[in-house]
Write a protein that holds these residues in place. Structure first.
Motif, mmCIF file in Angstrom:
data_model
loop_
_atom_site.group_PDB
_atom_site.id
_atom_site.type_symbol
_atom_site.label_atom_id
_atom_site.label_comp_id
_atom_site.label_asym_id
_atom_site.label_seq_id
_atom_site.Cartn_x
_atom_site.Cartn_y
_atom_site.Cartn_z
ATOM 1 N N PHE A 218 14.391 15.021 9.452
ATOM 2 C CA PHE A 218 13.407 15.029 8.367
ATOM 3 C C PHE A 218 13.604 13.842 7.429
ATOM 4 C CE2 PHE A 218 13.105 19.715 9.269
ATOM 5 C CZ PHE A 218 11.770 19.711 9.589
ATOM 6 N N PHE A 219 14.870 13.546 7.086
ATOM 7 C CA PHE A 219 15.139 12.424 6.195
ATOM 8 C C PHE A 219 14.781 11.097 6.862
ATOM 9 C CE2 PHE A 219 17.565 15.501 3.785
ATOM 10 C CZ PHE A 219 17.465 15.035 2.481
ATOM 11 N N THR A 220 15.061 11.002 8.165
ATOM 12 C CA THR A 220 14.744 9.772 8.890
ATOM 13 C C THR A 220 13.250 9.524 8.920
ATOM 14 O OG1 THR A 220 16.690 9.995 10.308
ATOM 15 C CG2 THR A 220 14.906 8.601 11.111
ATOM 16 N N THR A 352 12.538 16.694 -2.471
ATOM 17 C CA THR A 352 13.771 16.292 -1.785
ATOM 18 C C THR A 352 14.998 16.934 -2.411
ATOM 19 O OG1 THR A 352 12.839 14.183 -1.068
ATOM 20 C CG2 THR A 352 15.238 14.330 -1.183
ATOM 21 N N THR A 353 15.092 16.877 -3.736
ATOM 22 C CA THR A 353 16.293 17.387 -4.413
ATOM 23 C C THR A 353 16.318 18.906 -4.496
ATOM 24 O OG1 THR A 353 15.178 17.109 -6.562
ATOM 25 C CG2 THR A 353 16.553 15.289 -5.790
ATOM 26 N N ARG A 354 15.273 19.558 -3.999
ATOM 27 C CA ARG A 354 15.225 21.019 -4.009
ATOM 28 C C ARG A 354 15.318 21.579 -2.586
ATOM 29 N NH1 ARG A 354 13.080 23.972 -8.704
ATOM 30 N NH2 ARG A 354 12.940 26.182 -8.184
ATOM 31 N N GLY A 355 15.699 20.749 -1.636
ATOM 32 C CA GLY A 355 15.871 21.211 -0.261
ATOM 33 C C GLY A 355 14.567 21.395 0.488
ATOM 34 N N PHE A 359 8.586 19.265 3.727
ATOM 35 C CA PHE A 359 7.229 19.191 3.190
ATOM 36 C C PHE A 359 6.893 17.767 2.737
ATOM 37 C CE2 PHE A 359 8.295 23.743 2.263
ATOM 38 C CZ PHE A 359 7.462 24.276 3.220
ATOM 39 N N ARG A 360 7.884 17.094 2.170
ATOM 40 C CA ARG A 360 7.683 15.686 1.792
ATOM 41 C C ARG A 360 7.371 14.861 3.039
ATOM 42 N NH1 ARG A 360 11.752 11.974 -1.920
ATOM 43 N NH2 ARG A 360 10.494 10.064 -1.862
ATOM 44 N N PHE A 405 2.934 21.495 -2.412
ATOM 45 C CA PHE A 405 4.156 22.111 -1.910
ATOM 46 C C PHE A 405 5.265 22.228 -2.950
ATOM 47 C CE2 PHE A 405 2.196 20.557 2.034
ATOM 48 C CZ PHE A 405 2.231 21.726 2.778
ATOM 49 N N LEU A 406 5.040 21.743 -4.158
ATOM 50 C CA LEU A 406 6.092 21.749 -5.172
ATOM 51 C C LEU A 406 6.172 23.094 -5.881
ATOM 52 C CD1 LEU A 406 8.115 19.671 -6.406
ATOM 53 C CD2 LEU A 406 6.484 19.410 -8.279
#
Length: 487
Positions: A218-220, A352-355, A359-360, A405-406
């Motif tokens: 996901f991060f990639t 991102t900082t909420r796991g 969704f991002r 999604f937030l």
């Protein structure tokens, strides 16, 4: 875990602000020098090659920086193991990037020998340098010592200006200028790695940190999509318009792209704090910080939009000369993108900082697909101006997607997104309608109108007062008075 020597958010913002101002200014100066030196055709070649190099540069990271930051801010994290693991994976990705990257470039640009040669000369030193610099910036963000990130950025910018100026002094050919451009990144990367090695012992024999692979995909993908999006313009336009028009779009787009670094200053200071709140299950504090980040980023974005919206003709003429004046209308349109981009960064970092990285990533994937379609179709009928509108619509769609999604999205909309955007765009329409023939007056009036947000939003006002109270200037003043008083 409290990191020894850790800076406050205010100090980190300060360090990132002055370093970003200096480095962005020098980088912009370099682009201006190159535009006048290379002219539109070779600058178009350079812009396409630079876009490809930036995408390759991402693949040497593949989201690892965010993962490293996440892992390094957990309780009892072993920084030596984490950074060593980061370097190991990064080296593998660097080799794979060059192998597959050049294969793809040759496939996409078969028969375009000049473009292929330019890409090679620029990409090899630049991509390697980006990889090395990121090791330094990631480590110092993790330890929340942003002054070293500032030092790395400024070193890179100074070297960039120096090498390009040296190339002009000796009247070197465009391919050599590309080597000098990329070489400055490489030299700055070596210096950045040296700074890290002074702070922590790097032993390749240390065990691999398994947490580096958690949600790696996901991060990639998210990082790739984020890097690809601003590079899509020149790449897609190369298929629909002339290289001269690509150069015009690149000139208009580079200005807001460079200024995008300003809201990243604030995001870079907040991100470690938000990660830490989430890891400690302090979700209310996370939401509070995310809301304040969104407000602050929005203010920065709007403040940057205003002068470039009203004074686009003057900016292009002053920086590039009257022969580039056709880029002023795209710049005016793209300046609005600065406001939307700033808000998008805050919303995306909240995910991102909420796991909620998945969704991002989803929104970024949809945005990139639409970007290709928009850039292609809009530019076919309306050229560079159409491409500028495409860039604006893309950011607007991304904002809606991140917001959906937030967690606490309705609170965010009520407190920040809706009132701030209505206030800003109403002011933009009104001032432009009344004072469009007086660009400098219009800029001044709208900046003053924008300042009313500080008076109307008490939370933002109190936050600004708090950070000013804790700023390094304030601290130095108190210490100086203490010394004078014999304390």
């Amino acid at each position: 875990m409290k990191i020894t020597g850790q800076n406050t958010i205010a100090k980190n913002i300060f360090h990132l602000f002055y370093s970003t101002a200096v480095s962005s200014g020098l980088n912009a100066l370099t682009l201006i020098i190159l535009a006048s030196y290379l002219h539109s055709y070779h600058y178009g070649l350079f812009s396409v090659s630079l876009a490809l190099a930036m995408i390759m540069g991402f693949f040497t990271d593949a989201g690892l920086s965010e993962i490293t930051l996440r892992e390094g801010l957990k309780k009892d994290a072993d920084h030596a193991v984490i950074i060593t693991s980061y370097i190991k994976v990064r080296f593998i990705l660097l080799v794979a990037t060059f192998l597959f990257g050049f294969i793809i470039i040759h496939f996409l640009h078969r028969g375009q020998e000049e473009l292929l040669r330019t890409s090679h000369f620029l990409s090899i030193p630049m991509v390697t340098g980006i990889a090395l610099q990121s090791i330094g910036t990631t480590y110092f963000q993790m330890t929340e010592k942003m002054q070293y990130i500032g030092l790395i950025r400024m070193m890179s910018a100074v070297l960039l200006v120096g090498t390009i100026s040296l190339g002009m002094l000796f009247s070197t050919d465009p391919p050599v200028m590309c080597v000098l451009y990329g070489g400055s990144y490489l030299l700055a990367g070596v210096l950045a790695l040296g700074l890290v090695m002074k702070k922590i012992k790097l032993k390749m024999s240390l065990p691999f940190h398994k947490g580096m692979m958690e949600n790696f995909g996901f991060f990639t993908l998210s990082g790739l999509l984020f890097m690809v999006l601003p590079q899509l313009g020149p790449i897609v336009l190369e298929k629909t318009v002339s290289l001269k028009q690509v150069g015009l779009f690149a000139v208009a787009y580079r200005i807001p792209q460079a200024l995008q670094q300003v809201p990243f200053i604030v995001a870079g200071a907040y991100r470690p704090v938000m990660f830490r709140h989430y890891h400690h299950q302090e979700l209310d504090k996370h939401t509070k910080e995310n809301t304040m980040l969104l407000k602050t980023m929005s203010m920065f974005g709007m403040a940057m939009t205003i002068p470039f919206f009203y004074c686009s003709d003057q900016v292009i003429t002053m920086l590039f000369g009257s022969e580039w004046l056709f880029a002023s209308e795209p710049l005016k349109i793209l300046s609005i993108m600065l406001t939307l981009q700033a808000m998008n960064i805050a919303l995306a970092d909240g995910l991102t900082t909420r796991g909620l990285q998945r969704f991002r990533t989803l929104i970024q994937f949809i945005t990139v697909i639409l970007a290709v379609i928009f850039y292609y179709t809009f530019s076919l009928g309306n050229g560079v101006v159409g491409a500028a509108y495409a860039g604006l619509f893309i950011e607007a769609l991304a904002l809606v997607g991140f917001w959906v999604f937030l967690p606490g999205r309705w609170k965010m909309a009520q407190k920040v997104i809706v009132p701030y955007l209505i206030f800003f765009f109403a002011g933009l329409w009104m001032v432009n309608y009344l004072l469009h023939s007086l660009p400098f007056v219009a800029t001044t009036v709208h900046i003053l109108i924008l300042a009313f947000i500080l008076l109307l939003d008490r939370d933002l006002y109190q936050s600004v007062k708090k950070y000013l109270h804790k700023s390094p200037f304030k601290w130095k003043t108190r210490r100086k008075r203490g010394i004078e008083n014999g304390l």
